[in-house]
Enzyme design. Structure first.
Site, short mmCIF file in Angstrom:
data_model
loop_
_atom_site.label_atom_id
_atom_site.label_comp_id
_atom_site.label_asym_id
_atom_site.label_seq_id
_atom_site.Cartn_x
_atom_site.Cartn_y
_atom_site.Cartn_z
CE LYS A 174 -1.36 2.37 2.92
NZ LYS A 174 -1.59 4.42 2.27
N GLY A 205 -4.73 2.80 -1.30
CA GLY A 205 -5.51 3.35 -0.29
C GLY A 205 -5.03 4.41 0.74
CG ASP A 206 -7.34 6.50 3.44
OD1 ASP A 206 -7.78 5.45 3.35
OD2 ASP A 206 -8.09 7.21 3.65
N GLY A 207 -4.06 5.73 5.10
CA GLY A 207 -3.73 4.78 6.37
C GLY A 207 -5.64 4.39 7.28
N GLY A 209 -7.91 3.48 5.96
CA GLY A 209 -8.97 2.47 5.48
C GLY A 209 -7.35 1.53 5.28
CB VAL A 210 -5.99 0.12 2.16
CG1 VAL A 210 -4.91 -1.09 1.80
CG2 VAL A 210 -7.13 0.32 1.20
N GLY A 211 -4.98 0.74 4.83
CA GLY A 211 -3.80 0.75 6.01
C GLY A 211 -3.90 -0.10 7.05
CB CYS A 282 12.86 9.54 8.87
SG CYS A 282 13.68 8.86 7.65
CD GLU A 382 10.51 12.90 11.66
OE1 GLU A 382 10.92 13.10 10.73
OE2 GLU A 382 9.24 12.79 11.58
#
Length: 481
Positions: A174, A205-207, A209-211, A282, A382
């Site tokens: 994803k 998908g977004d986090g 939903g699919v995430g 990061c 961050e």
């Protein structure tokens, strides 16, 4: 490129079963550049089912066959590197030259390094000379959910997909819904290279939903996630009910300790590193800790570096930084710059608003704050933008204390000509990686952090073994060796 409204499931591009439209925005123009479909539960279940059905044959295949497959992937990837760079530039705003050389280039780098590291993995090995009938077997974890971010798309996709393939895992990728186009090119590459049906699947998908569906799915054996610490925490909680293996590569707030005896290019190097990829890394050295005797000069140098850093469209050739990825990121960065001002940090370069002449697009001014203390918000959160905070220190002990005084622990940096001092810092800094005097980590070096920066390691032999389970066997028949 394939129809951007399609998913790649069970070896073919397929129409979504339960999707909703989502516009992908070009951050250089703020205009839509593609429309994808965000998957629903039916799409997630179909992808996981395909991976589960393909697992047995793939995990028990000859490892040499998997290595040959990855070598074919490398050939196709290199042949399509220009297309990959263009997709990355469009979706997340990396300037086109940087996108083709560095962003797309990280994919080639990692695939090559995993091929080299594969020879170091022993899938079946004796326990010891004293235990001739004991074997240690390393075998695939199983079905893996791979959830990747938008800031270095192919860096993270190849760091997950390639070692999972070499380990014998099947998977569902994803990618970030903000930057999905490069992953769709990557799915095409794997298809062209002949990855068996069901081994690699991709669902946009977004986090939420699919995430969430993947991280809690009962048929997923492992989730490997790169992204924010907040999201990593949520994934860990959701995965706990099924006791699946969790790998997390999360945020960072790296310190760059510059001692008085650092080389003359240390400050420029550190500031440029902070601004690289528009600060969206990061492992960016966003806290510059400078010994007081050279502090004023270091601030002047950092300001000059920021002022020389050009900002422009991702579609233009040249050596500049592009926009940040989205309106949400732009608003977050602008808010934190204002917080820095409000909390009393000294703004010496950049600041709120867009650079001159750029009225549309998510462009941020390269910004430097001086006289920061480690309790300020800009030193603790961050920011994920081109914002550098400079903090003075007086002693070696103070520098190490400030560097470690953070919830994060991904990468720290040290600049000094004193070898003993460098080695002391390397031992005392609480981070998964330490880079000194501008020396990059070598081929196959593990990437990952500690504390709020995650758990597990990516890259090299460590990256492959992260996708393997260890099985101890006694009474092994030597007739079968």
């Amino acid at each position: 490129m394939q129809d951007k409204r399609s998913f790649y499931i069970n070896g073919a591009w397929v129409a979504p079963l339960d999707g909703t439209d989502f516009e992908v925005i070009d951050p250089s123009t703020e205009e839509p550049c593609a429309v994808i479909s965000l998957g629903g539960r039916a799409d997630t279940d179909a992808a996981v089912a395909a991976a589960k059905a393909a697992l047995h044959d793939f995990m028990y295949a000859d490892p040499a066959e998997r290595l040959a497959l990855v070598k074919r992937i490398l050939e196709v990837y290199n042949a399509r590197s220009e297309e990959m760079g263009a997709a990355i530039s469009m979706e997340m705003g990396a300037p086109i030259d940087m996108a083709k050389a560095s962003q797309a280039g990280t994919g080639t780098w990692h695939i090559q390094n995993f091929i080299r590291a594969f020879d170091e993995v022993e899938f079946i090995a004796p326990l010891s000379e004293k235990s001739p009938n004991d074997r240690i077997i390393k075998e695939a974890v199983g079905v893996c959910a791979l959830i990747t971010p938008w800031n270095w798309p192919m860096n993270q996709v190849t760091l997950k997909v390639i070692p999972a393939l070499l380990a014998g895992c099947t998977m569902v990728l994803k990618p970030s819904e903000i930057a999905p186009l490069s992953s769709m090119v990557f799915a095409d590459i794997l298809h062209e290279a002949g990855v068996p049906a069901g081994v690699f699947n991709m669902v946009n998908g977004d986090g939420v939903g699919v995430g969430t569906q993947l991280s809690g799915h009962e048929d997923v054996d492992m989730v490997s996630f790169t992204g924010s610490t907040r999201a990593g925490t949520a994934i860990s909680k959701n995965a706990a009910s099924t006791l699946k293996k969790v790998h997390l590569e999360l945020g960072g707030k790296g310190a760059n300790i510059i001692y008085a005896d650092a080389d003359e290019k240390a400050v420029v190097r550190g500031a440029r590193h902070c601004f690289n990829n528009t600060g969206q890394s990061c492992n960016a050295p966003t806290r510059m800790l400078v010994e007081r005797s050279i502090y004023d000069k270091a601030v002047e140098t950092a300001v000059a570096t920021a002022e020389k850093t050009k900002v422009g469209s991702a579609h233009e050739a040249g050596n500049h930084i592009g926009p940040v990825v989205s309106q949400a990121q732009f608003d977050k960065i602008q808010g934190l710059i204002q917080v820095g001002i409000d909390e009393g940090a000294k703004l010496v370069a950049g600041g709120p608003g867009r650079p001159d002449g750029l009225n549309r697009g998510y462009y941020v001014r390269p910004t430097v704050f001086a006289d920061v203390n480690n309790e300020m918000t800009i030193a603790r959160e961050e920011i994920f933008g081109p914002v550098l905070s400079i903090i003075p220190f007086d002693t070696e002990e103070e520098a190490l204390r400030i560097a470690n005084d953070t919830p994060y622990g991904l990468t720290n940096y040290v600049q000094s000509q004193d070898g003993a001092k460098l080695n002391r810092a390397a031992r005392m800094l609480r981070s998964g990686m330490v880079e000194m005097n501008g020396t990059s980590r070598g081929r196959g070096s593990p990437f990952g952090g500690m504390k709020a920066s995650g758990q597990g390691r990516e890259g090299g032999v460590w990256g492959i073994e992260d996708f393997l389970e260890v099985k101890a066997v006694s009474g092994w028949s030597n007739d079968n060796d």
